[in-house]
Write an enzyme that holds these catalytic residues in place. Structure first.
Site, mmCIF file in Angstrom:
data_model
loop_
_atom_site.group_PDB
_atom_site.id
_atom_site.type_symbol
_atom_site.label_atom_id
_atom_site.label_comp_id
_atom_site.label_asym_id
_atom_site.label_seq_id
_atom_site.Cartn_x
_atom_site.Cartn_y
_atom_site.Cartn_z
ATOM 1 C CG ASN A 167 -1.833 1.149 1.331
ATOM 2 O OD1 ASN A 167 -1.746 2.081 0.523
ATOM 3 N ND2 ASN A 167 -2.713 1.143 2.310
ATOM 4 N NE ARG A 174 -5.990 1.955 -0.247
ATOM 5 C CZ ARG A 174 -6.002 3.113 0.389
ATOM 6 N NH1 ARG A 174 -4.887 3.615 0.866
ATOM 7 N NH2 ARG A 174 -7.117 3.767 0.528
ATOM 8 C CG HIS A 208 -12.834 3.839 3.487
ATOM 9 N ND1 HIS A 208 -13.533 4.857 4.109
ATOM 10 C CD2 HIS A 208 -11.527 4.132 3.644
ATOM 11 C CE1 HIS A 208 -12.679 5.731 4.615
ATOM 12 N NE2 HIS A 208 -11.452 5.312 4.344
ATOM 13 N NE ARG A 262 -10.033 13.086 4.050
ATOM 14 C CZ ARG A 262 -9.989 11.792 3.782
ATOM 15 N NH1 ARG A 262 -10.997 11.196 3.192
ATOM 16 N NH2 ARG A 262 -8.937 11.076 4.115
ATOM 17 C CD GLU A 270 -8.825 -0.826 4.526
ATOM 18 O OE1 GLU A 270 -8.277 -0.432 5.573
ATOM 19 O OE2 GLU A 270 -9.180 -0.052 3.625
#
Ligand code: AMP
Length: 408
Positions: A7, A98, A187, A248, A392
């Site tokens: 990743n 990823r 996600h 955010r 993940e």
């Protein structure tokens, strides 16, 4: 087979080496042999962390100026006589990468061949901050491990099952046709993992249940998963939309952007930074983007920290109710990631008042569940609520094996 999961971010490389096979996937018997992260790539003191099944954890700082050096370091650590878990890099059977954005081209993971690579490059314009690093990681890993299959696993793929009425915005349709402006969602590997886990925990096939998945980490998103398929999710064209996050803003009136740009005389890049880096928990509380710090300050009486926590949970509650509405009810809810796995307060507050929908949290179970898989609803709750630590990397390793065996 040993699958290296990579990743690659702008200044970090996260990795795991996972022993897996079709048989192991079926029986849930995969094994993580090693994991690690190289952070602060390109900065004066890069941090290297490495843990393996067999040896003491390794920690070091070094000057790692670019990703090529970092990925070579990963292979060196894995094969290190003292810390490593394999003797030769040739023991790595495949690499799973990823990739943040797969656009509309990729609704499943893919073995990276020249055509897929070309299409991955074309997706850069949709995620200019993320995809270039993912692709660079692939290019370097391909040079270091040229003889094994490399597989791309996209954050957006799982949400490609959304119907058009969920992914088209109320904008001129021509913008979708010309510039691919639509909801993509992110996600996806995490929301998918939760779906697999709920199926395993309950023993009910995923095509028979409705599930709301809440991924609450630095970035936060929620998804409505109906009969195993994502039918809606809160992140949109970019990961800025939806829930309030660490820095955010999530959903806002789009006219605010124009108004603030005019009033504060901001350039495009400045408003972008304001919305992505100076908003959310951090912007509201003025304390931190870290939920732990926000809760600590709220407990000490800091009103803005309390407001940030309240807004975060209220927004989440509205989405849970909306997604139950979108699916005609829900059977399960699952919380995951840093906040979802570790914060009983957030889980409690975001489900409070939803008893009318059959959601009843067991306070004691909830309070005792930190960082582990557990049921946190009462035995008589019609909707079962789970905490499930996400994984993940495991999804990426599994997809890699499935792609290689032609079962995706
Ligand atoms: P992630 O992106 O999944 O690593 O999640 C990171 C976020 O999880 C951090 O920014 C924290 O806000 C949050 N977090 C981690 N531990 C806790 C905790 N015990 N209570 C509340 N939030 C936490």
């Amino acid at each position: 087979m040993k699958v290296l999961v990579l990743n690659c971010g702008s200044s970090s490389v996260k990795f795991q080496l996972i022993e897996t096979s079709l048989e192991a996937i079926k029986n849930d018997t995969e094994e993580r042999l090693a994991k690690g992260i190289i952070e602060r790539i390109g900065m004066p003191a890069s941090i290297i962390k490495f843990e393996s099944r067999d040896n003491q954890p390794y920690r070091a700082t070094a000057e790692i100026l670019e990703h090529r050096v970092a990925i070579n370091k990963v292979v060196q650590l894995l094969t290190d006589p003292d810390y490593g878990v394999i003797k030769h890099k040739e023991e790595i059977g495949a690499v799973g990468h990823r990739v943040v954005h797969g656009g509309e081209r990729f609704s499943t993971s893919k073995i990276i061949d020249p055509d897929v690579y070309k299409e991955m490059i074309e997706c850069i314009e949709l995620a200019p901050l993320h995809n270039p690093h993912n692709i660079k990681g692939y290019e370097i890993a391909r040079e270091i491990l040229p003889n094994v299959p490399h597989v791309a696993v996209f954050d957006t793929s799982f949400h490609q099952s959304m119907p058009a009425y969920a992914y088209i915005y109320g904008l001129p349709y021509v913008l979708y046709e010309r510039h691919a402006i639509r909801r993509y969602g992110f996600h996806g590997t995490s929301h998918r993992y939760l779906t697999f886990r709920v199926e395993r925990i309950t023993g009910i096939p995923r095509n028979q249940f409705k599930l709301i998945t809440c991924h609450l980490g630095n970035g936060c998103s929620i998804a409505a998963v109906k009969f195993g398929k994502s039918i809606d999710t809160s992140m949109g064209f970019t990961p800025l939309e939806g829930l309030v996050m660490g820095t955010r803003c999530g959903d806002i009136d789009p006219a605010i952007v124009l108004h603030v740009m005019a009033k504060e005389e901001l350039e495009l890049h400045e408003i972008n930074t304001l919305l992505n880096k100076h908003s959310g928990l951090y912007g509201i509380s003025g304390v931190s983007n870290d939920m732990r710090e926000v809760i600590k300050s709220a407990d000490k009486g800091n009103e803005r920290a309390q407001l940030a926590l309240d807004i975060f949970c209220y927004r989440l509650k509205k989405y849970i109710a909306a997604y139950a509405g979108a699916m005609g009810g829900t059977d399960y809810i699952a919380f995951t990631a840093g906040i979802g796995e570790n914060s009983p307060v957030v889980r409690q507050k975001s489900c409070e008042g939803l008893e009318f929908m059959g959601i009843k949290i067991d306070q004691e179970r909830n309070n005792q569940t930190v960082g582990k898989e557990a049921l946190i609803s009462t035995d008589d709750s019609p909707v079962k609520v789970f905490v499930i630590p996400t994984n993940e990397e495991l999804v990426i390793a599994r997809d890699t094996v499935r792609c290689i065996n032609g079962v995706i």
